[in-house]
Design a protein around this motif. Structure first.
Motif, PDB file in Angstrom:
ATOM      1  N   LEU A  83       0.823  -1.333  -0.004  1.00  0.00           N
ATOM      2  CA  LEU A  83      -0.038  -0.052   0.000  1.00  0.00           C
ATOM      3  C   LEU A  83       0.850   1.320  -0.221  1.00  0.00           C
ATOM      4  CD1 LEU A  83      -2.567  -1.069   2.811  1.00  0.00           C
ATOM      5  CD2 LEU A  83      -2.753  -1.082   0.395  1.00  0.00           C
ATOM      6  N   ILE A  84       2.247   1.121   0.107  1.00  0.00           N
ATOM      7  CA  ILE A  84       3.112   2.423   0.282  1.00  0.00           C
ATOM      8  C   ILE A  84       3.567   2.732  -1.092  1.00  0.00           C
ATOM      9  CG2 ILE A  84       5.431   3.119   0.908  1.00  0.00           C
ATOM     10  CD1 ILE A  84       5.010   0.724   3.258  1.00  0.00           C
ATOM     11  N   GLY A  85       3.379   4.227  -1.218  1.00  0.00           N
ATOM     12  CA  GLY A  85       3.934   4.716  -2.409  1.00  0.00           C
ATOM     13  C   GLY A  85       4.611   6.212  -1.936  1.00  0.00           C
ATOM     14  N   PHE A  86       4.755   6.794  -3.046  1.00  0.00           N
ATOM     15  CA  PHE A  86       5.280   8.210  -2.636  1.00  0.00           C
ATOM     16  C   PHE A  86       4.516   9.139  -2.275  1.00  0.00           C
ATOM     17  CE2 PHE A  86       8.238   7.809  -6.186  1.00  0.00           C
ATOM     18  CZ  PHE A  86       9.592   7.858  -5.863  1.00  0.00           C
ATOM     19  N   GLY A  87       2.876   8.889  -2.265  1.00  0.00           N
ATOM     20  CA  GLY A  87       1.822   9.746  -1.836  1.00  0.00           C
ATOM     21  C   GLY A  87       1.818   9.350  -0.160  1.00  0.00           C
ATOM     22  N   THR A  88       2.269   8.099   0.138  1.00  0.00           N
ATOM     23  CA  THR A  88       2.468   7.725   1.345  1.00  0.00           C
ATOM     24  C   THR A  88       3.339   8.730   2.406  1.00  0.00           C
ATOM     25  OG1 THR A  88       2.109   5.504   0.985  1.00  0.00           O
ATOM     26  CG2 THR A  88       2.662   5.659   3.271  1.00  0.00           C
ATOM     27  N   ILE A  89       4.617   8.916   1.814  1.00  0.00           N
ATOM     28  CA  ILE A  89       5.380   9.434   2.412  1.00  0.00           C
ATOM     29  C   ILE A  89       5.508  10.881   2.341  1.00  0.00           C
ATOM     30  CG2 ILE A  89       7.981   9.864   2.397  1.00  0.00           C
ATOM     31  CD1 ILE A  89       7.242   7.099   2.755  1.00  0.00           C
ATOM     32  N   PHE A  90       4.616  11.464   1.158  1.00  0.00           N
ATOM     33  CA  PHE A  90       4.472  13.012   1.239  1.00  0.00           C
ATOM     34  C   PHE A  90       3.453  13.312   2.262  1.00  0.00           C
ATOM     35  CE2 PHE A  90       6.423  14.884  -2.923  1.00  0.00           C
ATOM     36  CZ  PHE A  90       7.417  13.984  -2.765  1.00  0.00           C
ATOM     37  N   ASN A  91       2.384  12.395   2.229  1.00  0.00           N
ATOM     38  CA  ASN A  91       1.281  12.911   2.969  1.00  0.00           C
ATOM     39  C   ASN A  91       1.611  12.832   4.474  1.00  0.00           C
ATOM     40  OD1 ASN A  91      -1.197  11.662   5.021  1.00  0.00           O
ATOM     41  ND2 ASN A  91      -2.188  12.172   3.334  1.00  0.00           N
ATOM     42  N   MET A  92       2.467  12.017   5.121  1.00  0.00           N
ATOM     43  CA  MET A  92       2.811  11.681   6.483  1.00  0.00           C
ATOM     44  C   MET A  92       3.890  12.978   6.792  1.00  0.00           C
ATOM     45  SD  MET A  92       5.515   8.572   6.254  1.00  0.00           S
ATOM     46  CE  MET A  92       6.283   8.689   7.965  1.00  0.00           C
ATOM     47  N   VAL A  93       4.430  13.471   6.031  1.00  0.00           N
ATOM     48  CA  VAL A  93       5.356  14.367   6.251  1.00  0.00           C
ATOM     49  C   VAL A  93       4.902  15.795   6.098  1.00  0.00           C
ATOM     50  CG1 VAL A  93       7.709  15.621   5.736  1.00  0.00           C
ATOM     51  CG2 VAL A  93       7.400  13.155   5.667  1.00  0.00           C
ATOM     52  N   LEU A  94       4.187  16.117   4.856  1.00  0.00           N
ATOM     53  CA  LEU A  94       3.897  17.596   4.613  1.00  0.00           C
ATOM     54  C   LEU A  94       2.527  18.093   5.166  1.00  0.00           C
ATOM     55  CD1 LEU A  94       5.065  17.548   0.558  1.00  0.00           C
ATOM     56  CD2 LEU A  94       6.093  18.410   2.877  1.00  0.00           C
ATOM     57  N   SER A 149      -2.072   7.003   2.666  1.00  0.00           N
ATOM     58  CA  SER A 149      -1.352   7.678   3.921  1.00  0.00           C
ATOM     59  C   SER A 149      -1.522   6.557   4.910  1.00  0.00           C
ATOM     60  CB  SER A 149      -2.458   8.775   4.425  1.00  0.00           C
ATOM     61  OG  SER A 149      -3.604   8.390   4.892  1.00  0.00           O
ATOM     62  N   PRO A 150      -0.540   6.600   5.826  1.00  0.00           N
ATOM     63  CA  PRO A 150      -0.409   5.526   6.916  1.00  0.00           C
ATOM     64  C   PRO A 150      -1.747   5.377   7.691  1.00  0.00           C
ATOM     65  CG  PRO A 150       1.676   7.035   6.894  1.00  0.00           C
ATOM     66  CD  PRO A 150       0.880   7.555   5.863  1.00  0.00           C
ATOM     67  N   TYR A 151      -2.469   6.371   7.741  1.00  0.00           N
ATOM     68  CA  TYR A 151      -3.908   6.370   8.472  1.00  0.00           C
ATOM     69  C   TYR A 151      -4.789   5.617   7.767  1.00  0.00           C
ATOM     70  CZ  TYR A 151      -8.186   8.107  10.701  1.00  0.00           C
ATOM     71  OH  TYR A 151      -9.333   8.222  11.455  1.00  0.00           O
ATOM     72  N   ASP A 152      -4.898   5.952   6.644  1.00  0.00           N
ATOM     73  CA  ASP A 152      -5.877   5.482   5.507  1.00  0.00           C
ATOM     74  C   ASP A 152      -5.440   3.933   5.244  1.00  0.00           C
ATOM     75  OD1 ASP A 152      -7.516   7.217   4.996  1.00  0.00           O
ATOM     76  OD2 ASP A 152      -6.278   8.303   3.759  1.00  0.00           O
ATOM     77  N   ALA A 153      -4.263   3.693   5.250  1.00  0.00           N
ATOM     78  CA  ALA A 153      -3.610   2.174   5.240  1.00  0.00           C
ATOM     79  C   ALA A 153      -3.926   1.210   6.456  1.00  0.00           C
ATOM     80  CB  ALA A 153      -2.179   2.170   4.814  1.00  0.00           C
ATOM     81  N   SER A 154      -3.785   1.898   7.703  1.00  0.00           N
ATOM     82  CA  SER A 154      -4.178   1.225   8.792  1.00  0.00           C
ATOM     83  C   SER A 154      -5.451   0.918   9.092  1.00  0.00           C
ATOM     84  CB  SER A 154      -3.652   2.277  10.025  1.00  0.00           C
ATOM     85  OG  SER A 154      -2.168   2.338  10.025  1.00  0.00           O
ATOM     86  N   ALA A 155      -6.154   1.666   8.375  1.00  0.00           N
ATOM     87  CA  ALA A 155      -7.605   1.645   8.514  1.00  0.00           C
ATOM     88  C   ALA A 155      -8.284   0.498   7.510  1.00  0.00           C
ATOM     89  CB  ALA A 155      -8.405   2.917   8.168  1.00  0.00           C
ATOM     90  N   LYS A 156      -7.539   0.239   6.536  1.00  0.00           N
ATOM     91  CA  LYS A 156      -7.567  -1.042   5.451  1.00  0.00           C
ATOM     92  C   LYS A 156      -7.256  -1.889   6.158  1.00  0.00           C
ATOM     93  CE  LYS A 156      -7.091  -2.174   0.847  1.00  0.00           C
ATOM     94  NZ  LYS A 156      -6.595  -1.882  -0.562  1.00  0.00           N
ATOM     95  N   ILE A 157      -6.158  -2.033   6.825  1.00  0.00           N
ATOM     96  CA  ILE A 157      -5.625  -3.352   7.549  1.00  0.00           C
ATOM     97  C   ILE A 157      -6.595  -3.709   8.668  1.00  0.00           C
ATOM     98  CG2 ILE A 157      -3.720  -4.125   9.101  1.00  0.00           C
ATOM     99  CD1 ILE A 157      -1.676  -2.354   7.435  1.00  0.00           C
ATOM    100  N   LEU A 158      -6.989  -2.791   9.409  1.00  0.00           N
ATOM    101  CA  LEU A 158      -8.055  -3.362  10.300  1.00  0.00           C
ATOM    102  C   LEU A 158      -9.187  -3.848   9.876  1.00  0.00           C
ATOM    103  CD1 LEU A 158      -9.266  -2.917  13.358  1.00  0.00           C
ATOM    104  CD2 LEU A 158      -9.976  -0.901  12.696  1.00  0.00           C
ATOM    105  N   SER A 159      -9.807  -3.422   8.467  1.00  0.00           N
ATOM    106  CA  SER A 159     -10.937  -3.802   7.770  1.00  0.00           C
ATOM    107  C   SER A 159     -10.640  -5.220   7.433  1.00  0.00           C
ATOM    108  CB  SER A 159     -11.311  -3.004   6.657  1.00  0.00           C
ATOM    109  OG  SER A 159     -10.350  -3.085   5.684  1.00  0.00           O
ATOM    110  N   GLN A 160      -9.625  -5.696   7.191  1.00  0.00           N
ATOM    111  CA  GLN A 160      -9.361  -6.968   6.743  1.00  0.00           C
ATOM    112  C   GLN A 160      -9.086  -8.096   7.816  1.00  0.00           C
ATOM    113  OE1 GLN A 160      -5.370  -6.313   4.929  1.00  0.00           O
ATOM    114  NE2 GLN A 160      -6.296  -5.725   3.043  1.00  0.00           N
ATOM    115  N   LYS A 161      -9.052  -7.524   9.090  1.00  0.00           N
ATOM    116  CA  LYS A 161      -8.859  -8.304  10.415  1.00  0.00           C
ATOM    117  C   LYS A 161     -10.366  -8.254  10.876  1.00  0.00           C
ATOM    118  CE  LYS A 161      -4.557  -8.336  10.358  1.00  0.00           C
ATOM    119  NZ  LYS A 161      -3.695  -9.664  10.096  1.00  0.00           N
ATOM    120  N   LEU A 162     -11.132  -7.312  10.576  1.00  0.00           N
ATOM    121  CA  LEU A 162     -12.850  -7.143  11.081  1.00  0.00           C
ATOM    122  C   LEU A 162     -13.535  -8.027   9.755  1.00  0.00           C
ATOM    123  CD1 LEU A 162     -13.114  -3.986  12.594  1.00  0.00           C
ATOM    124  CD2 LEU A 162     -12.598  -5.945  13.714  1.00  0.00           C
ATOM    125  N   LYS A 163     -13.091  -8.795   9.095  1.00  0.00           N
ATOM    126  CA  LYS A 163     -14.098  -9.598   8.351  1.00  0.00           C
ATOM    127  C   LYS A 163     -15.114 -10.338   9.216  1.00  0.00           C
ATOM    128  CE  LYS A 163     -10.992  -9.548   4.021  1.00  0.00           C
ATOM    129  NZ  LYS A 163     -10.341 -10.267   3.121  1.00  0.00           N
TER     130      LYS A 163
END
Length: 223
Positions: A83-94, A149-163
């Motif tokens: 799920l990581i890309g340039f948008g992940t890094i830019f979002n978390m920093v900027l 973003s790390p936040y959105d990716a974490s939410a997606k990971i949680l959704s996979q655990k809550l199936k």
């Protein structure tokens, strides 16, 4: 299914077009977020939580947001590195530092005082324009497909655990939990709550569907 990390995931089709749009969108997310912070009627759930934790700790919003994003990024690296890309890094920093900069600028040129002393109609106007523009640029960022973003990716990971819960249900649970954390953190801040817990909850419930709708309209220009 866990997506494997590969450096090729950073180079998407029509890279430079999407890179420029993604970078501009992230900058303007921070810019419009500064107005939402100034009005104090509500932000997205992540910002509400981070504002109040930073306030309780005596940190700047940007510094705390970066610290938390680094921690969340580690979770993403472990569970869903694809799920990581340039948008992940830019979002978390900027975004946090851009919002901090403009909040500081507004305190120096009278914008802060104008909003603080403004009538209900004036504050409503600032809030409405800021939230609409924030949603639009967030939709551009997400549809650029250059990493979550790390936040959105974490939410997606949680959704996979809550199936078998649908994603939108698990996302609502995630966002409400984040608002609750921000609310609790505000109890430990001498200056009280930053922004509005009710506003953050409402914005959180409306943000996802609105971004999806806006994204469907602008997607052709990103392909």
């Amino acid at each position: 299914m866990r997506e494997k990390f590969t450096f090729k995931q950073f180079i998407v089709p029509k890279f430079w077009k999407k890179f420029i749009l993604m970078t501009a969108a992230i900058f303007f997310m921070g810019f419009f977020l500064s107005f939402l912070i100034e009005v104090g009627w509500g932000t997205d759930p992540a910002t509400f939580m981070n504002l109040n934790i930073a306030n309780a700790l005596g940190w700047t919003f940007g510094n705390w947001q970066l610290f938390l994003n680094v921690f969340m990024l580690l979770i993403v690296i472990i569970f869903e590195p694809g799920l990581i890309g340039f948008g992940t890094i830019f979002n978390m920093v900027l975004i946090g530092y851009t919002a901090d900069f403009f909040c500081w600028l507004w305190s120096k040129n009278g914008v802060h005082q104008f909003i603080a002393d403004g009538t209900f109609a004036e504050r409503c106007g600032v809030f409405s324009i800021a939230i609409l523009c924030f949603v639009f640029v967030a939709a551009v960022y997400m549809n650029a497909q250059m990493g979550l973003s790390p936040y959105d990716a974490s939410a997606k990971i949680l959704s996979q655990k809550l199936k078998p819960l649908p994603f939108f249900v698990s996302r609502i649970i995630f966002d409400i939990g984040v608002v609750l954390i921000g609310f609790v953190a505000s109890r430990f801040a001498a200056s009280g709550m930053r922004s509005s817990a009710v506003g953050a909850t409402i914005v959180g419930l409306l943000l996802g569907p609105t971004i999806s709708w806006v994204g469907s309209k602008i997607k052709p220009m990103l392909d």
